[in-house]
Structure formats: C-alpha cells, structure tokens
Scaffold this active site. Structure first.
Site, mmCIF file in Angstrom:
data_model
loop_
_atom_site.group_PDB
_atom_site.id
_atom_site.type_symbol
_atom_site.label_atom_id
_atom_site.label_comp_id
_atom_site.label_asym_id
_atom_site.label_seq_id
_atom_site.Cartn_x
_atom_site.Cartn_y
_atom_site.Cartn_z
ATOM 1 N N CYS A 43 9.507 -51.031 -7.151
ATOM 2 C CA CYS A 43 10.531 -50.044 -6.803
ATOM 3 C C CYS A 43 11.843 -50.309 -7.532
ATOM 4 O O CYS A 43 12.368 -51.407 -7.497
ATOM 5 C CB CYS A 43 10.806 -49.978 -5.310
ATOM 6 S SG CYS A 43 9.420 -49.444 -4.331
ATOM 7 N N ARG A 75 10.019 -52.535 -13.922
ATOM 8 C CA ARG A 75 9.691 -53.187 -12.660
ATOM 9 C C ARG A 75 8.308 -52.756 -12.144
ATOM 10 O O ARG A 75 7.739 -53.424 -11.297
ATOM 11 C CB ARG A 75 10.758 -52.850 -11.607
ATOM 12 C CG ARG A 75 12.129 -53.362 -11.972
ATOM 13 C CD ARG A 75 13.161 -52.895 -10.970
ATOM 14 N NE ARG A 75 13.003 -53.548 -9.690
ATOM 15 C CZ ARG A 75 13.542 -54.702 -9.353
ATOM 16 N NH1 ARG A 75 14.290 -55.351 -10.220
ATOM 17 N NH2 ARG A 75 13.356 -55.216 -8.165
ATOM 18 N N TRP A 125 6.822 -47.967 -6.119
ATOM 19 C CA TRP A 125 5.541 -48.676 -6.264
ATOM 20 C C TRP A 125 4.888 -48.580 -4.892
ATOM 21 O O TRP A 125 5.364 -49.183 -3.930
ATOM 22 C CB TRP A 125 5.814 -50.123 -6.669
ATOM 23 C CG TRP A 125 4.602 -50.895 -7.092
ATOM 24 C CD1 TRP A 125 4.078 -50.970 -8.353
ATOM 25 C CD2 TRP A 125 3.775 -51.725 -6.276
ATOM 26 N NE1 TRP A 125 2.970 -51.787 -8.362
ATOM 27 C CE2 TRP A 125 2.758 -52.265 -7.106
ATOM 28 C CE3 TRP A 125 3.776 -52.060 -4.920
ATOM 29 C CZ2 TRP A 125 1.776 -53.123 -6.628
ATOM 30 C CZ3 TRP A 125 2.785 -52.918 -4.445
ATOM 31 C CH2 TRP A 125 1.798 -53.437 -5.303
ATOM 32 N N ASN A 166 13.242 -49.803 -0.911
ATOM 33 C CA ASN A 166 12.354 -50.791 -1.531
ATOM 34 C C ASN A 166 12.002 -51.796 -0.444
ATOM 35 O O ASN A 166 12.885 -52.252 0.276
ATOM 36 C CB ASN A 166 13.087 -51.486 -2.690
ATOM 37 C CG ASN A 166 12.252 -52.586 -3.331
ATOM 38 O OD1 ASN A 166 11.049 -52.671 -3.118
ATOM 39 N ND2 ASN A 166 12.902 -53.430 -4.104
ATOM 40 N N GLY A 167 10.724 -52.150 -0.313
ATOM 41 C CA GLY A 167 10.323 -53.127 0.701
ATOM 42 C C GLY A 167 9.354 -52.501 1.682
ATOM 43 O O GLY A 167 8.751 -51.459 1.411
ATOM 44 N N GLU A 217 -2.859 -69.689 -18.259
ATOM 45 C CA GLU A 217 -1.845 -68.694 -18.636
ATOM 46 C C GLU A 217 -2.390 -67.753 -19.710
ATOM 47 O O GLU A 217 -2.152 -66.541 -19.664
ATOM 48 C CB GLU A 217 -0.575 -69.433 -19.118
ATOM 49 C CG GLU A 217 0.513 -68.565 -19.733
ATOM 50 C CD GLU A 217 1.145 -67.564 -18.785
ATOM 51 O OE1 GLU A 217 0.771 -67.517 -17.597
ATOM 52 O OE2 GLU A 217 2.003 -66.781 -19.248
ATOM 53 N N LYS A 224 -2.669 -63.640 -19.222
ATOM 54 C CA LYS A 224 -2.068 -62.672 -20.146
ATOM 55 C C LYS A 224 -3.103 -61.621 -20.546
ATOM 56 O O LYS A 224 -2.811 -60.432 -20.623
ATOM 57 C CB LYS A 224 -1.535 -63.373 -21.405
ATOM 58 C CG LYS A 224 -0.280 -64.183 -21.184
ATOM 59 C CD LYS A 224 0.952 -63.312 -21.096
ATOM 60 C CE LYS A 224 1.957 -63.614 -20.058
ATOM 61 N NZ LYS A 224 1.805 -64.151 -18.803
ATOM 62 N N GLU A 227 -3.967 -59.219 -17.522
ATOM 63 C CA GLU A 227 -2.970 -58.231 -17.110
ATOM 64 C C GLU A 227 -2.661 -57.221 -18.204
ATOM 65 O O GLU A 227 -2.257 -56.097 -17.900
ATOM 66 C CB GLU A 227 -1.692 -58.889 -16.559
ATOM 67 C CG GLU A 227 -0.894 -59.710 -17.506
ATOM 68 C CD GLU A 227 0.325 -60.358 -16.827
ATOM 69 O OE1 GLU A 227 0.779 -59.881 -15.786
ATOM 70 O OE2 GLU A 227 0.819 -61.350 -17.382
ATOM 71 N N HIS A 255 -19.678 -78.798 -14.845
ATOM 72 C CA HIS A 255 -19.899 -78.654 -13.400
ATOM 73 C C HIS A 255 -20.155 -77.203 -13.001
ATOM 74 O O HIS A 255 -20.057 -76.870 -11.821
ATOM 75 C CB HIS A 255 -18.707 -79.232 -12.640
ATOM 76 C CG HIS A 255 -18.474 -80.685 -12.963
ATOM 77 N ND1 HIS A 255 -19.246 -81.685 -12.445
ATOM 78 C CD2 HIS A 255 -17.597 -81.266 -13.813
ATOM 79 C CE1 HIS A 255 -18.842 -82.852 -12.926
ATOM 80 N NE2 HIS A 255 -17.842 -82.619 -13.770
ATOM 81 N N LYS A 303 7.018 -55.854 -12.103
ATOM 82 C CA LYS A 303 7.691 -57.023 -12.661
ATOM 83 C C LYS A 303 8.194 -57.947 -11.565
ATOM 84 O O LYS A 303 8.029 -59.154 -11.623
ATOM 85 C CB LYS A 303 8.848 -56.555 -13.559
ATOM 86 C CG LYS A 303 9.639 -57.682 -14.209
ATOM 87 C CD LYS A 303 8.798 -58.410 -15.228
ATOM 88 C CE LYS A 303 9.549 -59.536 -15.918
ATOM 89 N NZ LYS A 303 8.613 -60.456 -16.600
HETATM 90 O O1 M6R Z 1 9.605 -63.455 -11.079
HETATM 91 P P1 M6R Z 1 8.596 -64.526 -10.818
HETATM 92 O O2 M6R Z 1 8.607 -65.593 -11.872
HETATM 93 O O3 M6R Z 1 8.685 -65.108 -9.445
HETATM 94 O O4 M6R Z 1 7.189 -63.792 -10.920
HETATM 95 C C1 M6R Z 1 6.004 -64.466 -10.630
HETATM 96 C C2 M6R Z 1 4.785 -63.664 -11.064
HETATM 97 O O5 M6R Z 1 4.735 -62.451 -10.380
HETATM 98 C C3 M6R Z 1 4.786 -63.398 -12.577
HETATM 99 O O6 M6R Z 1 4.848 -64.575 -13.324
HETATM 100 C C4 M6R Z 1 3.532 -62.614 -12.989
HETATM 101 O O7 M6R Z 1 2.393 -63.397 -12.809
HETATM 102 C C5 M6R Z 1 3.632 -62.127 -14.433
HETATM 103 N N1 M6R Z 1 3.201 -60.749 -14.517
HETATM 104 C C6 M6R Z 1 2.797 -62.909 -15.382
HETATM 105 O O8 M6R Z 1 2.882 -62.449 -16.688
#
Ligand code: M6R
Length: 614
Positions: free
Chosen positions: A2, A27, A75, A101-102, A484, A488, A491, A507, A609
C-alpha cells in the site's frame, strides 16, 4: 505494501497525488484510487490494476480542480483487488473519504455494529468501517482531527489512516499505528507519504511521526497529537538523497540501477567508520562499552534477503567475537518463546525498517529486556526508532522489490558490528581488525570488477531461458549466498529455484540432479581453506550425474575449471567477505533472465517492497 499520499497546498492536488503514487509504485499494489475535495464535496476515482488504469480513467473523465487530496495504491488483504475494494472508501453519506494501509483486526465486530445501525457497506474491506465511523463522528459535530483520535482509540491492529472531510476543504488528517507514514514539510504546502519518495520532488524536509499519533495538515501548518488528544511532536529530519536517486537514470529497471550502484553504496556504508588512529568507531551504536562487553548471546532476526544477510553475519560475528550467535526468521522467532535475557543482543536487519514481522520481533525482545540493535537503510522508519541502537547502511533508496544493494550494505554493517564488538571485547588483536577493515575498504573496487563482467551474465541468461528449475550450492558463508541466489530467481523469473548447503547434497537433494539441470556452485577461496576442496568434490559429484555446472570461483582457481560447464570468476578475497562478491553475478543473472522472459523486474507479481502486515 500500500502506498499513501496526501496533499494540501496551492498546487493542483491531482497531479501531486498521482505523481506521488507513481513514486510509491515500487511498494507493490493491485489497485489505485484518489479523492479530492472540491467545492465542499468529495470527488473520487479508483481502479483495479496498475496506476495507468486510473490515469487513463482520469484522462477520459477528469476530476474538477482541487488543492486538497489523498491517493492510494492498494495491496489487497481483505477483499479481492477490484474497483469496488480499491481505496478511498467513503462514509455512508459520502462526506468523508479514507485510505488505509495495514489491517484493522476488529473490523468484523465494528462492521456488525455499523450494519445493525443501518449502515450499508459497499466493499469487502476492513477499511470501510473506518470511513463510516469517522463520518459518524464529524456528523455528530467533531472536527476531523478529534474524529480521527476517537476512531483510532476503537481500532485494533496495524493502520495508517488518511482522511479528508468535504466540510473542511483545506485539511488532511492522518493517523498511524504500526504502519508507516511520513510528513513532508513544504512552504505553504504540506505532504503525506508512506515514505519520502512520495514527495521528494517537492521537499526534502520531513517529519517522523511516533506510534499512535494523529497529524493534521493544513497549508500553513502541521499539528501532531496523540490518540488521546494531547499535543505531541514529530521529529524533523532532512532527507539526504534527492529526486535523481528515485529515478531510473537511464537504466531499464530500478533493480539494474541499484545493482550497479553497489560500488558506491558499499563505499558509503563504510564511510567514516574509523577514527584518526584507525580504530573502528560506530557512533550510531548508542550502547555503552560496558553494555557491549556484557553481551553473552546474539540473535539476528530478519526476513527474506535480510535473513540471508544475517546468516552470513553469523559466520563472521561468531568467528571474530566468540559470542554465540543465532539467526532466525523474525516471524518464527516472535512466536516460539525464545530465551532472551538482559545480556542478549537482538540484531534486527531490515532494509525498509517497516517489515511488520521484524517489528513485532523486536518489540517482543525489548519486552523481555533484551537490547535491540537495528541494521537499517531507511532513516525515520519504525524499526530503528524502536530499537536501542542502530547502524544505518546508507545505501540510498532501494526501489526495486528485489533487494540488491540492501543486501550488500547489510553485510557491510554486520561485518562492522562484528569487528567493533571484537575491538570492544578484545577478542581480536588491533592489527587483525585493521587487516579485515582494510580488506573491507577494498571491496568497492572489487564489487566494480565483478559488475564489469555483467555482459557474461547476460549472455548466460540468454542461454538459460528455457530452464524450468535451477539449484544453487554453497558452503559456509557461501551457503546463504546460494539461498539468496535462489530467492532472486524465484521472485523475479518465477522459476523453481532452491539453495542448498553443499554438504547436505548427499542427504537428499542430490536425487534432484538430472542431466542438464543448471546448478550454480559458489566455491570458497582456495589456499589453506579446506572448504574449497570439499566444494570441488561436491561439484564433481553432481557433474558425474549430468548437472550443468555454473561455477563461481576465484580468478586464479584452476582446480575446478575441469568440472565447470560455465565459469564465472571472482576477485580474490577472504572467505568471510566473499559473499559480498559472489552474490553479484546471481543478482545480474536473475535481473537479466527475468527481463528476457518479459517479466516486470521492479514489481514482480504478488510481491510488495515493504511488507507492513504480519
Ligand atoms: O525491508 P526488509 O529488509 O525488512 O525486507 C525483508 C524482505 O521482505 C525482503 O528482503 C524481501 O525478501 C526481498 N523481496 C528480497 O529480494
């Protein structure tokens, strides 16, 4: 999650609000809407889908001129992303408009109360109850500020609410609890935003609001109060980046721009951390030497990429300080009754500083009397404000949903924290600390060297467009890099991708290996490091079973070349710092593959975001 914009001033509010919403698009959202006050009436438009849908509708049927307005990108949580559920929502008589928002957790009971009093709800949202309640208050004679205070006292959950009342044309009133909201202070005009990007082209002077506060904006003033109606104060601050940082600067995606900003971002994260004698100084860590010496356990919490930065940090912090260090997902930590004492340091990593799961985790830790240190990129955000200490990462705004420079600067902040604790506690000699710090100071140049090889990664992405599943392997500090890299790809490219610790292969996961399956392998530095040889063995094992190996190894490491279908070279650095470099090819690869597959890299589907709900 949001985006919220509010404006009151001499400009046409529609333009200011829509531009603000555009800057908050990153966001993540699935519908957009606007409400303006015109001639003591509210005019609104709201549309499912992208902001462009709303803009098209406004171009076809323009709203009348107005200098007071609010806007929202939603959102969806309660109710599908439709025109009907998009914000703003109006009270029964259309006098008050609200954006939110929330999550209002007690909305069902409030809704039942309103419906039994004859109110008809026009949406499936939790938000609409706030619009009806506010309107009821102003119709009963309260001004909008008082109405907001009264209504907020009745709500539970997390919310930023912003409202306008047709009968008070030059006024916008907002409130926040557990959800982001910042005020932009202009000259004869004032702004509201979920973050400063919403108004950065108009002003760089901002006002941070506290928890459970209401703010009333007019052209000439900003008044802050508590939910109980007592006068309160916000905390003014200057935003140290400008409009250019919030624009793509010639890149196709914010993400790609942010990847290439990393040499600077890493340098900025390191800036000013040594005193004249070369000793580390972390002025932002507002904890005394005695407090730092008394720490006997560290728990790092975070989500997504921030969690993976924490996993890397564990290897470094334990090695340098000999303090036991755990790393946990914030939402798991919060609800499992962790053992916390006054001598536990909880390190909360969050780029945005607004992640609800991490916020709840630190609140829990502080309730148990543990100290909380935030590693955060966003000045004025909630997590550092509610922590005992903070290390800012100084990466500049990160707008692409996929975290890149957020991750590398979080690594820097964690390395600095580990070395600083080692200095304070005497667990390393001064010259050892200086040696690592000097190596860290060489990282911006090393990062640049890796990025200079981007074309190789782009070509690789072209060759891997048909991949349906991709694995990532690492060991030791390279293991979180594998996780990581997989995140990437998930997502951005919407591909099945998984990261494994290479030692775990035998394992179970080795059963996934089949001819042609692409596997990225992060090889630890050579030399005396026994990890290196074990990783090379793992690569041989998967190669023998037909995997297509894409190997990231030091530039002069020839031992692994014979088992690599593709070889990606990394500058020579020590094992604990290698994640800073090894992650870069994986970022470039995911960004490029998603681009070639035609995906929206900056706003991947379903993602936000800032994840501001639990
Ligand atoms: O703002 P933050 O670092 O707390 O966010 C944490 C995760 O939501 C964030 O790292 C998310 O996993 C990203 N989309 C990864 O690329």
């Amino acid at each position: 999650m949001c985006g919220i914009v509010g404006y009151v001033g001499p400009q046409q509010a529609q333009g200011v609000v829509i531009e603000g919403l555009r800057r908050l698009e990153y966001r993540g959202y699935d519908s957009a809407g606007i409400a303006l006050v015109h001639d003591e009436q509210l005019v609104t438009d709201k549309r499912a889908g992208k902001l462009a849908n709303l803009e098209k509708a406004l171009a076809e049927q323009p709203l009348p001129a107005s200098t007071t307005g609010i806007g929202h990108t939603r959102w969806a949580t309660h109710g599908a992303p439709t025109d009907r559920n998009a914000h703003p929502h109006l009270g029964r008589d259309g006098r008050v408009a609200v954006i939110h928002n929330g999550i209002i957790e007690n909305f069902a009971e409030l809704r039942a109360e309103l419906e039994s009093a004859g109110h008809e709800m026009r949406s499936d949202t939790d938000t609409e109850v706030a619009a009806h309640l506010l309107e009821q208050e102003v119709e009963d004679g309260a001004d909008l500020t008082t109405a907001m205070q009264r209504v907020c006292r009745r709500l539970t959950g997390a919310f930023t609410l912003v409202a306008v009342d047709a009968a008070e044309p030059d006024r916008v009133v907002a409130a926040r609890r557990n959800s982001p909201l910042v005020v932009g202070l202009g000259d004869g005009e004032n702004f509201l935003g979920s973050d400063v990007a919403a108004f950065i082209e108009h002003t760089r002077e901002a006002l941070e609001l506290g928890q459970d506060q209401v703010v009333t904006l007019t052209r000439d003033g900003v008044a802050v109060s508590t939910f109980e109606g007592e006068a309160a104060e916000g905390k003014p601050y200057h935003v140290d980046w400008d409009l250019s940082a919030a624009e793509k600067g010639g890149f196709d995606w914010f993400m790609r721009k942010e990847i290439f900003e990393q040499p600077h971002a890493v340098a900025d994260a390191l800036l000013g951390r040594r005193d004249a004698d070369g000793k580390l100084q972390l002025d932002e860590v507002r904890m005394s030497v005695d407090e730092l010496r008394s720490i006997d356990k560290i728990i790092i919490v975070g989500c997504g990429t921030a969690f993976y930065a924490g996993l890397v940090a564990k290897y470094a912090i334990e090695h340098w300080t000999r303090i036991p260090c755990e790393v946990e997902l914030s939402h798991e930590f919060r609800y499992r009754d962790p053992i916390l004492t006054r001598t536990t340091l909880v390190v909360a990593i969050s780029q945005s500083g607004e992640t609800a799961d991490t916020l709840m985790a630190i609140r829990h830790a502080r309730e148990q009397h543990s100290k909380v240190l935030a590693i955060c990129n966003t000045n004025g955000s909630t997590i550092p404000r509610e922590s005992d200490a903070v290390i800012y990462t100084h990466a500049g705004p990160e707008i692409g949903v996929a975290s890149t420079k957020g991750f590398t600067t979080q690594l820097i902040a964690n390395y600095l924290l580990g070395l600083y604790l080692a200095q304070v506690r005497g667990s390393m000699f001064g010259d050892e600390i200086a040696k690592v710090t000097t190596e860290l100071e060489g990282m911006p140049a090393a990062v640049q060297r890796v990025l200079d090889g981007a074309d190789e990664l782009y070509a690789l992405a072209g060759r891997m467009r048909d991949a349906r599943s991709v694995l990532f392997l690492g060991r030791h500090a390279g293991y979180p890099v594998a996780l990581e890299g997989a995140l990437k790809l998930k997502e951005l490219a919407y591909l099945h991708a998984e990261g494994f610790a290479a030692g775990e292969l035998k394992h179970g996961p080795i059963a996934l290996i089949e001819p042609g399956l692409p596997v990225f392998c992060v090889v630890p530095p050579q030399g005396r490091d026994f990890l290196h040889d074990k990783m090379v063995s793992a690569i041989q094992e998967i190669r023998a079973r037909g995997a297509r190996t894409i190997v990231l190894a030091e530039e002069d490491d020839e031992s692994v070349a014979a088992y690599a279908d593709e070889m990606l070279r990394l500058p020579r650095v020590s094992t604990l710092l290698q994640p800073l470099l090894a992650v870069l090819p994986l970022q470039l690869f995911a960004c490029e593959l998603a681009t070639q597959l035609g995906h929206d890299v900056d706003q991947p589907r379903n993602l936000a975001k800032s994840v501001t709900v639990e």
